[in-house]
Design an enzyme around this catalytic site. Sequence first.
Site, PDB file in Angstrom:
ATOM      1  N   SER A  62       5.896  -8.689   4.397  1.00  0.00           N
ATOM      2  CA  SER A  62       5.228  -8.630   5.792  1.00  0.00           C
ATOM      3  C   SER A  62       4.420  -9.608   6.081  1.00  0.00           C
ATOM      4  O   SER A  62       3.655  -9.780   7.176  1.00  0.00           O
ATOM      5  CB  SER A  62       4.454  -7.335   5.434  1.00  0.00           C
ATOM      6  OG  SER A  62       4.997  -6.143   5.664  1.00  0.00           O
ATOM      7  N   PHE A 120      12.028   4.899   2.241  1.00  0.00           N
ATOM      8  CA  PHE A 120      11.814   4.493   0.987  1.00  0.00           C
ATOM      9  C   PHE A 120      10.989   5.385   0.266  1.00  0.00           C
ATOM     10  O   PHE A 120      10.374   4.953  -0.777  1.00  0.00           O
ATOM     11  CB  PHE A 120      11.110   2.957   0.697  1.00  0.00           C
ATOM     12  CG  PHE A 120      11.794   1.958   1.170  1.00  0.00           C
ATOM     13  CD1 PHE A 120      11.372   1.186   2.406  1.00  0.00           C
ATOM     14  CD2 PHE A 120      13.122   1.900   1.094  1.00  0.00           C
ATOM     15  CE1 PHE A 120      12.143   0.257   2.866  1.00  0.00           C
ATOM     16  CE2 PHE A 120      14.099   1.028   1.683  1.00  0.00           C
ATOM     17  CZ  PHE A 120      13.428  -0.087   2.732  1.00  0.00           C
ATOM     18  N   ALA A 121      11.161   6.578   0.443  1.00  0.00           N
ATOM     19  CA  ALA A 121      10.288   7.883  -0.345  1.00  0.00           C
ATOM     20  C   ALA A 121      11.071   7.901  -1.606  1.00  0.00           C
ATOM     21  O   ALA A 121      10.164   8.137  -2.669  1.00  0.00           O
ATOM     22  CB  ALA A 121      10.731   9.317   0.379  1.00  0.00           C
ATOM     23  N   THR A 123      12.326   5.157  -4.184  1.00  0.00           N
ATOM     24  CA  THR A 123      12.375   3.960  -4.173  1.00  0.00           C
ATOM     25  C   THR A 123      13.753   3.288  -4.448  1.00  0.00           C
ATOM     26  O   THR A 123      14.180   2.427  -3.706  1.00  0.00           O
ATOM     27  CB  THR A 123      11.413   3.189  -5.336  1.00  0.00           C
ATOM     28  OG1 THR A 123      10.102   3.742  -4.856  1.00  0.00           O
ATOM     29  CG2 THR A 123      11.467   2.116  -5.160  1.00  0.00           C
ATOM     30  N   TYR A 159      -1.154   1.138   9.108  1.00  0.00           N
ATOM     31  CA  TYR A 159      -0.299   0.000   9.135  1.00  0.00           C
ATOM     32  C   TYR A 159       1.251   0.712   9.456  1.00  0.00           C
ATOM     33  O   TYR A 159       1.394   1.822   8.896  1.00  0.00           O
ATOM     34  CB  TYR A 159      -0.402  -0.145   7.599  1.00  0.00           C
ATOM     35  CG  TYR A 159       0.611  -1.487   7.117  1.00  0.00           C
ATOM     36  CD1 TYR A 159       1.866  -1.313   7.134  1.00  0.00           C
ATOM     37  CD2 TYR A 159       0.186  -2.650   7.296  1.00  0.00           C
ATOM     38  CE1 TYR A 159       2.630  -2.760   6.823  1.00  0.00           C
ATOM     39  CE2 TYR A 159       0.794  -3.845   7.178  1.00  0.00           C
ATOM     40  CZ  TYR A 159       2.107  -3.641   6.924  1.00  0.00           C
ATOM     41  OH  TYR A 159       2.938  -4.984   6.564  1.00  0.00           O
ATOM     42  N   SER A 160       1.932   0.010   9.982  1.00  0.00           N
ATOM     43  CA  SER A 160       3.197   0.542  10.566  1.00  0.00           C
ATOM     44  C   SER A 160       4.212  -0.775  10.639  1.00  0.00           C
ATOM     45  O   SER A 160       4.159  -1.564  11.792  1.00  0.00           O
ATOM     46  CB  SER A 160       3.230   1.498  11.606  1.00  0.00           C
ATOM     47  OG  SER A 160       4.635   1.868  12.103  1.00  0.00           O
ATOM     48  N   ARG A 285      -4.876 -10.472   8.132  1.00  0.00           N
ATOM     49  CA  ARG A 285      -5.635  -9.675   7.332  1.00  0.00           C
ATOM     50  C   ARG A 285      -7.027 -10.698   6.941  1.00  0.00           C
ATOM     51  O   ARG A 285      -6.989 -12.026   6.823  1.00  0.00           O
ATOM     52  CB  ARG A 285      -4.885  -9.584   5.956  1.00  0.00           C
ATOM     53  CG  ARG A 285      -4.003  -8.193   5.953  1.00  0.00           C
ATOM     54  CD  ARG A 285      -3.649  -8.030   4.645  1.00  0.00           C
ATOM     55  NE  ARG A 285      -2.365  -6.916   4.591  1.00  0.00           N
ATOM     56  CZ  ARG A 285      -2.521  -5.745   4.879  1.00  0.00           C
ATOM     57  NH1 ARG A 285      -3.735  -5.237   5.145  1.00  0.00           N
ATOM     58  NH2 ARG A 285      -1.357  -4.965   4.859  1.00  0.00           N
ATOM     59  N   GLY A 300       2.447  -9.226   1.256  1.00  0.00           N
ATOM     60  CA  GLY A 300       3.781  -8.759   1.568  1.00  0.00           C
ATOM     61  C   GLY A 300       4.279  -7.959   0.361  1.00  0.00           C
ATOM     62  O   GLY A 300       4.189  -8.501  -0.652  1.00  0.00           O
ATOM     63  N   ASN A 327       7.162  -2.338  -6.345  1.00  0.00           N
ATOM     64  CA  ASN A 327       6.950  -0.792  -6.921  1.00  0.00           C
ATOM     65  C   ASN A 327       6.243  -0.742  -8.027  1.00  0.00           C
ATOM     66  O   ASN A 327       6.481   0.097  -9.083  1.00  0.00           O
ATOM     67  CB  ASN A 327       8.174  -0.120  -6.857  1.00  0.00           C
ATOM     68  CG  ASN A 327       8.080   1.175  -6.797  1.00  0.00           C
ATOM     69  OD1 ASN A 327       7.165   1.862  -6.145  1.00  0.00           O
ATOM     70  ND2 ASN A 327       8.773   1.970  -7.858  1.00  0.00           N
TER      71      ASN A 327
HETATM   72  C1  LIG Z   1       1.270  -2.680   3.144  1.00  0.00           C
HETATM   73  C2  LIG Z   1       2.503  -2.976   2.289  1.00  0.00           C
HETATM   74  C3  LIG Z   1       2.214  -3.033   0.824  1.00  0.00           C
HETATM   75  S1  LIG Z   1       4.007  -2.274   2.750  1.00  0.00           S
HETATM   76  C4  LIG Z   1       4.491  -3.143   4.046  1.00  0.00           C
HETATM   77  C5  LIG Z   1       5.972  -3.769   4.055  1.00  0.00           C
HETATM   78  N1  LIG Z   1       6.598  -3.494   3.031  1.00  0.00           N
HETATM   79  C6  LIG Z   1       7.410  -2.432   3.198  1.00  0.00           C
HETATM   80  O1  LIG Z   1       7.269  -1.293   4.128  1.00  0.00           O
HETATM   81  C7  LIG Z   1       8.158  -1.913   2.066  1.00  0.00           C
HETATM   82  C8  LIG Z   1       7.794  -0.796   1.394  1.00  0.00           C
HETATM   83  C9  LIG Z   1       8.808  -0.589   0.211  1.00  0.00           C
HETATM   84  C10 LIG Z   1       8.771  -1.286  -0.820  1.00  0.00           C
HETATM   85  C11 LIG Z   1       8.971  -0.835  -2.293  1.00  0.00           C
HETATM   86  N2  LIG Z   1       8.258   0.429  -2.593  1.00  0.00           N
HETATM   87  C12 LIG Z   1       8.692   1.912  -2.458  1.00  0.00           C
HETATM   88  O2  LIG Z   1       9.993   1.773  -2.247  1.00  0.00           O
HETATM   89  C13 LIG Z   1       7.950   2.895  -2.663  1.00  0.00           C
HETATM   90  N3  LIG Z   1       8.689   4.217  -2.532  1.00  0.00           N
HETATM   91  C14 LIG Z   1       8.820  -1.705  -3.310  1.00  0.00           C
HETATM   92  O3  LIG Z   1       7.552  -1.515  -3.750  1.00  0.00           O
HETATM   93  O4  LIG Z   1       9.622  -2.680  -3.475  1.00  0.00           O
HETATM   94  C15 LIG Z   1       5.102  -5.151   3.528  1.00  0.00           C
HETATM   95  O5  LIG Z   1       5.508  -6.255   3.036  1.00  0.00           O
HETATM   96  N4  LIG Z   1       3.839  -4.635   3.660  1.00  0.00           N
HETATM   97  C16 LIG Z   1       2.762  -4.622   2.586  1.00  0.00           C
HETATM   98  C17 LIG Z   1       1.721  -5.421   2.981  1.00  0.00           C
HETATM   99  O6  LIG Z   1       1.503  -5.932   4.326  1.00  0.00           O
HETATM  100  O7  LIG Z   1       0.790  -5.913   1.885  1.00  0.00           O
END
Ligand SMILES: CC1(C)S[C@@H]2[C@H](NC(=O)CCCC[C@H](NC(=O)C[NH3+])C(=O)[O-])C(=O)N2[C@H]1C(=O)[O-]
Length: 349
Positions: A62, A120-121, A123, A159-160, A285, A300, A327
Amino acid sequence: LPAAAPDPVALRAALRSALANGAPGALARVDDNGRAHRLAEGLADRGTKRAITAEDRFRIGSVTKTFTTVVLLQLVDEGVLKLDDPVVKHLPGALPDKRITVRHLLGNRSGLYDYTNTLFARTVSGFEAVRNKVFTHRQLLDLSLAKAATGSPGGAYAYSNTNFVVAGMLIEKLTGTSTGTAYRERIITPLKLADTFYVHPDTALPGKHSRGYLTSDGSGTSLVDATRQTASWAQSAGAIISSARDLNTFFSALLRGELTSAARLTQMRRWTAVNSTQGYGLGLRRRDLSCGVSVYGHTGAVQGYYTYSFTSGDGKRSVTSFANASNNAAVLNTLPRTLEAAFCGTQAT
Ligand SMILES: CC1(C)S[C@@H]2[C@H](NC(=O)CCCC[C@H](NC(=O)C[NH3+])C(=O)[O-])C(=O)N2[C@H]1C(=O)[O-]
């Protein structure tokens, strides 16, 4: 400019903490008034056992959202659109709620549901289901619109990723080129970001890069090599690949006013409170550190890759830190410590 000098001992301790919590490798680079501090700990590749270096490229997730925002703000500067234009003025019929404006998208205040919550509910299975898929922007937007809005336009911060997919649709409609071309022509080439690429839907990371490891759900610590993916679920919300050096250059140039007009940078820095020490502006941010310094950038999280990239208000000191695991909240929580080490010169507890 932050008072204390960067603390390389505290910086290295934070990277070692990321490894202790499950990341195979971590890196950080501080650019402080032209002086670079480069640190790396652990492995870039668990298979070959190659050591990670501060020059390794990685998926920035991100942090891409700030690149997308800069392009749109440049278009505002050029008179092509206005921040308070309804999105549907430029993308007729795209959104059912005609009240949603460009500013709402970039400030994460549109109320559009984040489709990644569905994808990604679960992972690992969620990732495996999409890692080789190619989505259109419309398909991603339809995933979002299939769910109820999470709030009213201009309401609370929520956040979306959907917001920045729509932002990418705006860029392509208003420039007549791809988002990748817009990033290259408007940011990457002018700033000479030699390690920065918009890679979609190819799955290969160009040049020397760290592999990324997705941690399975539950107490298990098994790691899935998530390096190669189309990142099509992310696109203008998260598909850029870069390096610590390039991200420091990018955020420093942004905060020095080299990428947009002063008026647009002021609008970018108009904050919605996220919590007591963090705010969200437009694709940007703000984090308030323990020593009273505020820093500006983005974070990110893409499968296998955690990134923090922030700069001081005058753009004279920047830090990018990265861990090749995701994750994993314990790993993610070590990265704010690199901000404290870089800007406060302390090893925050
Ligand atoms: C707000 C956050 C943290 S999430 C958002 C975006 N990343 C995503 O939307 C992917 C989320 C799934 C990633 C995955 N997690 C899962 O699948 C959990 N079930 C993992 O950890 O690899 C990003 O990048 N942003 C981060 C940001 O802006 O920092």
